[in-house]
Design a protein around this motif. Structure first.
Motif, PDB file in Angstrom:
ATOM      1  N   ASN A  26       0.838  -1.195   0.000  1.00 47.77           N
ATOM      2  CA  ASN A  26       0.000   0.000   0.000  1.00 47.77           C
ATOM      3  C   ASN A  26       0.876   1.249   0.000  1.00 47.77           C
ATOM      4  OD1 ASN A  26      -2.621  -0.686  -0.390  1.00 47.77           O
ATOM      5  ND2 ASN A  26      -3.202  -0.675   1.752  1.00 47.77           N
ATOM      6  N   HIS A  27       1.812   1.269  -0.947  1.00 47.88           N
ATOM      7  CA  HIS A  27       2.682   2.421  -1.121  1.00 47.88           C
ATOM      8  C   HIS A  27       3.203   2.434  -2.558  1.00 47.88           C
ATOM      9  CE1 HIS A  27       5.624  -0.755   0.192  1.00 47.88           C
ATOM     10  NE2 HIS A  27       6.211  -0.326  -0.896  1.00 47.88           N
ATOM     11  N   CYS A  78      -1.459  -0.216  -9.012  1.00 49.49           N
ATOM     12  CA  CYS A  78      -2.386   0.876  -9.307  1.00 49.49           C
ATOM     13  C   CYS A  78      -1.599   2.118  -9.728  1.00 49.49           C
ATOM     14  CB  CYS A  78      -3.215   1.174  -8.061  1.00 49.49           C
ATOM     15  SG  CYS A  78      -4.372   2.540  -8.241  1.00 49.49           S
ATOM     16  N   ASP A  79      -1.992   2.723 -10.820  1.00 50.01           N
ATOM     17  CA  ASP A  79      -1.408   3.992 -11.247  1.00 50.01           C
ATOM     18  C   ASP A  79      -1.836   5.066 -10.242  1.00 50.01           C
ATOM     19  OD1 ASP A  79      -1.517   6.671 -12.543  1.00 50.01           O
ATOM     20  OD2 ASP A  79      -0.712   5.569 -14.258  1.00 50.01           O
ATOM     21  N   VAL A  80      -0.884   5.772  -9.652  1.00 51.52           N
ATOM     22  CA  VAL A  80      -1.226   6.731  -8.592  1.00 51.52           C
ATOM     23  C   VAL A  80      -1.963   7.956  -9.124  1.00 51.52           C
ATOM     24  CG1 VAL A  80       0.632   5.993  -7.061  1.00 51.52           C
ATOM     25  CG2 VAL A  80       1.028   7.892  -8.650  1.00 51.52           C
ATOM     26  N   ASN A  81      -1.903   8.194 -10.423  1.00 49.53           N
ATOM     27  CA  ASN A  81      -2.590   9.356 -10.997  1.00 49.53           C
ATOM     28  C   ASN A  81      -3.983   9.035 -11.515  1.00 49.53           C
ATOM     29  OD1 ASN A  81      -0.393  11.197 -10.614  1.00 49.53           O
ATOM     30  ND2 ASN A  81       0.649  10.116 -12.265  1.00 49.53           N
ATOM     31  N   SER A  82      -4.161   7.840 -12.083  1.00 47.22           N
ATOM     32  CA  SER A  82      -5.453   7.518 -12.707  1.00 47.22           C
ATOM     33  C   SER A  82      -6.272   6.525 -11.915  1.00 47.22           C
ATOM     34  CB  SER A  82      -5.217   6.952 -14.106  1.00 47.22           C
ATOM     35  OG  SER A  82      -4.659   5.663 -14.023  1.00 47.22           O
ATOM     36  N   GLU A  83      -5.670   5.836 -10.952  1.00 45.99           N
ATOM     37  CA  GLU A  83      -6.305   4.766 -10.190  1.00 45.99           C
ATOM     38  C   GLU A  83      -6.666   3.554 -11.046  1.00 45.99           C
ATOM     39  OE1 GLU A  83      -9.349   6.081  -7.501  1.00 45.99           O
ATOM     40  OE2 GLU A  83      -8.024   7.552  -6.587  1.00 45.99           O
ATOM     41  N   ASN A  84      -6.104   3.435 -12.260  1.00 43.16           N
ATOM     42  CA  ASN A  84      -6.239   2.198 -13.032  1.00 43.16           C
ATOM     43  C   ASN A  84      -5.456   1.127 -12.301  1.00 43.16           C
ATOM     44  OD1 ASN A  84      -7.769   3.344 -15.075  1.00 43.16           O
ATOM     45  ND2 ASN A  84      -5.975   3.885 -16.289  1.00 43.16           N
ATOM     46  N   PHE A  85      -6.030  -0.064 -12.180  1.00 44.73           N
ATOM     47  CA  PHE A  85      -5.350  -1.121 -11.449  1.00 44.73           C
ATOM     48  C   PHE A  85      -5.185  -2.369 -12.300  1.00 44.73           C
ATOM     49  CE2 PHE A  85      -9.813  -1.907 -10.572  1.00 44.73           C
ATOM     50  CZ  PHE A  85      -9.924  -3.289 -10.621  1.00 44.73           C
ATOM     51  N   PHE A 103       8.568  -6.815 -11.824  1.00 47.85           N
ATOM     52  CA  PHE A 103       9.133  -5.488 -11.613  1.00 47.85           C
ATOM     53  C   PHE A 103       8.021  -4.448 -11.551  1.00 47.85           C
ATOM     54  CE2 PHE A 103      10.485  -1.418 -13.386  1.00 47.85           C
ATOM     55  CZ  PHE A 103      11.449  -1.077 -12.439  1.00 47.85           C
ATOM     56  N   ILE A 104       8.026  -3.648 -10.479  1.00 47.10           N
ATOM     57  CA  ILE A 104       7.052  -2.569 -10.294  1.00 47.10           C
ATOM     58  C   ILE A 104       7.811  -1.251 -10.441  1.00 47.10           C
ATOM     59  CG2 ILE A 104       5.260  -1.614  -8.802  1.00 47.10           C
ATOM     60  CD1 ILE A 104       5.040  -4.690  -9.396  1.00 47.10           C
ATOM     61  N   PRO A 105       7.494  -0.452 -11.464  1.00 45.76           N
ATOM     62  CA  PRO A 105       8.226   0.806 -11.631  1.00 45.76           C
ATOM     63  C   PRO A 105       7.804   1.848 -10.595  1.00 45.76           C
ATOM     64  CG  PRO A 105       6.562   0.566 -13.351  1.00 45.76           C
ATOM     65  CD  PRO A 105       6.538  -0.699 -12.538  1.00 45.76           C
ATOM     66  N   ALA A 106       8.582   2.911 -10.519  1.00 41.90           N
ATOM     67  CA  ALA A 106       8.258   4.024  -9.625  1.00 41.90           C
ATOM     68  C   ALA A 106       6.883   4.594  -9.982  1.00 41.90           C
ATOM     69  CB  ALA A 106       9.320   5.111  -9.752  1.00 41.90           C
ATOM     70  N   PHE A 107       6.229   5.160  -8.997  1.00 40.84           N
ATOM     71  CA  PHE A 107       4.923   5.819  -9.143  1.00 40.84           C
ATOM     72  C   PHE A 107       3.788   4.858  -9.483  1.00 40.84           C
ATOM     73  CE2 PHE A 107       8.152   9.042 -10.025  1.00 40.84           C
ATOM     74  CZ  PHE A 107       7.893   9.907  -8.970  1.00 40.84           C
ATOM     75  N   VAL A 108       3.996   3.561  -9.244  1.00 35.49           N
ATOM     76  CA  VAL A 108       2.922   2.577  -9.349  1.00 35.49           C
ATOM     77  C   VAL A 108       2.732   1.998  -7.948  1.00 35.49           C
ATOM     78  CG1 VAL A 108       2.189   0.367 -10.326  1.00 35.49           C
ATOM     79  CG2 VAL A 108       3.385   2.029 -11.773  1.00 35.49           C
ATOM     80  N   ALA A 109       1.577   2.278  -7.354  1.00 33.79           N
ATOM     81  CA  ALA A 109       1.285   1.758  -6.015  1.00 33.79           C
ATOM     82  C   ALA A 109       1.128   0.249  -6.100  1.00 33.79           C
ATOM     83  CB  ALA A 109       0.014   2.399  -5.475  1.00 33.79           C
ATOM     84  N   HIS A 110       1.491  -0.434  -5.005  1.00 35.56           N
ATOM     85  CA  HIS A 110       1.417  -1.887  -5.019  1.00 35.56           C
ATOM     86  C   HIS A 110       1.201  -2.434  -3.616  1.00 35.56           C
ATOM     87  CE1 HIS A 110       5.584  -0.511  -4.787  1.00 35.56           C
ATOM     88  NE2 HIS A 110       5.796  -1.519  -3.942  1.00 35.56           N
ATOM     89  N   ILE A 154      19.710   3.939   3.451  1.00 34.27           N
ATOM     90  CA  ILE A 154      20.175   5.286   3.102  1.00 34.27           C
ATOM     91  C   ILE A 154      18.995   6.255   3.179  1.00 34.27           C
ATOM     92  CG2 ILE A 154      21.086   6.738   1.253  1.00 34.27           C
ATOM     93  CD1 ILE A 154      22.609   4.234   0.271  1.00 34.27           C
ATOM     94  N   GLU A 155      17.885   5.875   2.566  1.00 41.42           N
ATOM     95  CA  GLU A 155      16.709   6.739   2.541  1.00 41.42           C
ATOM     96  C   GLU A 155      15.491   5.927   2.117  1.00 41.42           C
ATOM     97  OE1 GLU A 155      15.222  10.850   0.335  1.00 41.42           O
ATOM     98  OE2 GLU A 155      17.139   9.975  -0.182  1.00 41.42           O
ATOM     99  N   SER A 156      14.368   6.132   2.791  1.00 41.09           N
ATOM    100  CA  SER A 156      13.130   5.484   2.386  1.00 41.09           C
ATOM    101  C   SER A 156      12.516   6.294   1.259  1.00 41.09           C
ATOM    102  CB  SER A 156      12.144   5.408   3.557  1.00 41.09           C
ATOM    103  OG  SER A 156      10.928   4.867   3.100  1.00 41.09           O
ATOM    104  N   LEU A 157      12.405   5.682   0.108  1.00 40.01           N
ATOM    105  CA  LEU A 157      11.869   6.373  -1.061  1.00 40.01           C
ATOM    106  C   LEU A 157      10.484   5.828  -1.391  1.00 40.01           C
ATOM    107  CD1 LEU A 157      15.103   6.423  -3.263  1.00 40.01           C
ATOM    108  CD2 LEU A 157      14.218   8.220  -1.770  1.00 40.01           C
ATOM    109  N   GLN A 158       9.614   5.840  -0.396  1.00 41.29           N
ATOM    110  CA  GLN A 158       8.259   5.363  -0.627  1.00 41.29           C
ATOM    111  C   GLN A 158       7.257   6.281   0.053  1.00 41.29           C
ATOM    112  OE1 GLN A 158       8.760   1.406   0.987  1.00 41.29           O
ATOM    113  NE2 GLN A 158       7.541   1.897   2.772  1.00 41.29           N
ATOM    114  N   THR A 159       6.047   6.292  -0.500  1.00 39.54           N
ATOM    115  CA  THR A 159       4.953   7.103   0.009  1.00 39.54           C
ATOM    116  C   THR A 159       3.739   6.210   0.209  1.00 39.54           C
ATOM    117  OG1 THR A 159       5.744   9.049  -1.189  1.00 39.54           O
ATOM    118  CG2 THR A 159       3.423   9.047  -0.552  1.00 39.54           C
TER     119      THR A 159
END
Length: 171
Positions: A61-62, A85-92, A104-111, A138-143
């Motif tokens: 869920n991020h 899920c695409d974070v901009n369109s909510e297409n899943f 592989f899940i690319p950046a900006f795709v919620a999973h 090093i750094e958490s790069l998730q939202t």
């Protein structure tokens, strides 16, 4: 969206089949392989971890950012459902994770990955390896991102029913 093959993904989900090399000494299995251009995109390094998910639980869920911060899942055992899920369109898109395949899940795709073993009569944990295209220490790069769509539950039920029917037919 109901189950699709990853080659049809509109969200950029990619799969790779496990490479297996056997000889008289044993078996080598390559879950993840990156070429030099892939590695150069991993600006903050890479992290590989083993995780498990208990019965009827989930992880995720991020989504990850920036562009290089993708993530791969490799199922070792159990029944797991990957929801993307695409974070901009909510297409899943939904994927029943298969053993010996990396997703592989690319950046900006919620999973989110869910242990759905109970739907198949299994109480075992889901076990998988995750390859993060950054180093979390090093750094958490998730939202955080709650995946929601009005048709999501119905799509999950339909996919599980289809998979159970296919499993019965193959036995």
């Amino acid at each position: 969206m109901i189950y699709i093959e990853p080659s049809q993904s509109k969200l950029g989900i990619k799969i790779n089949t496990l490479e297996v090399y056997a000889n008289t000494k044993g078996v080598l299995q390559v879950a993840f392989r990156y070429n030099p251009s892939d590695l150069s995109k991993m600006a903050n390094g890479m992290q590989v971890q083993h995780e498990n998910i208990l019965e009827n639980q989930f992880r995720g869920n991020h989504y990850h950012y920036p562009d290089f911060a993708g993530e791969e899942f490799f199922l070792l055992k159990g029944y797991a459902l990957l929801i993307t899920c695409d974070v901009n369109s909510e297409n899943f898109e939904l994927y029943l994770l298969k053993e010996r395949v990396s997703y592989f899940i690319p950046a900006f795709v919620a999973h989110k990955v869910i242990n759905i073993g109970s739907k198949f009569g299994s109480k075992e944990d889901v076990e998988f390896i995750i390859s993060k295209h950054y180093n979390h220490s090093i750094e958490s790069l998730q939202t955080p991102f709650e995946i929601f769509h009005k048709d999501l539950e119905a799509a999950i039920d339909k996919l599980i029913t289809k998979s159970k029917n296919e499993k019965l037919q193959s036995n």
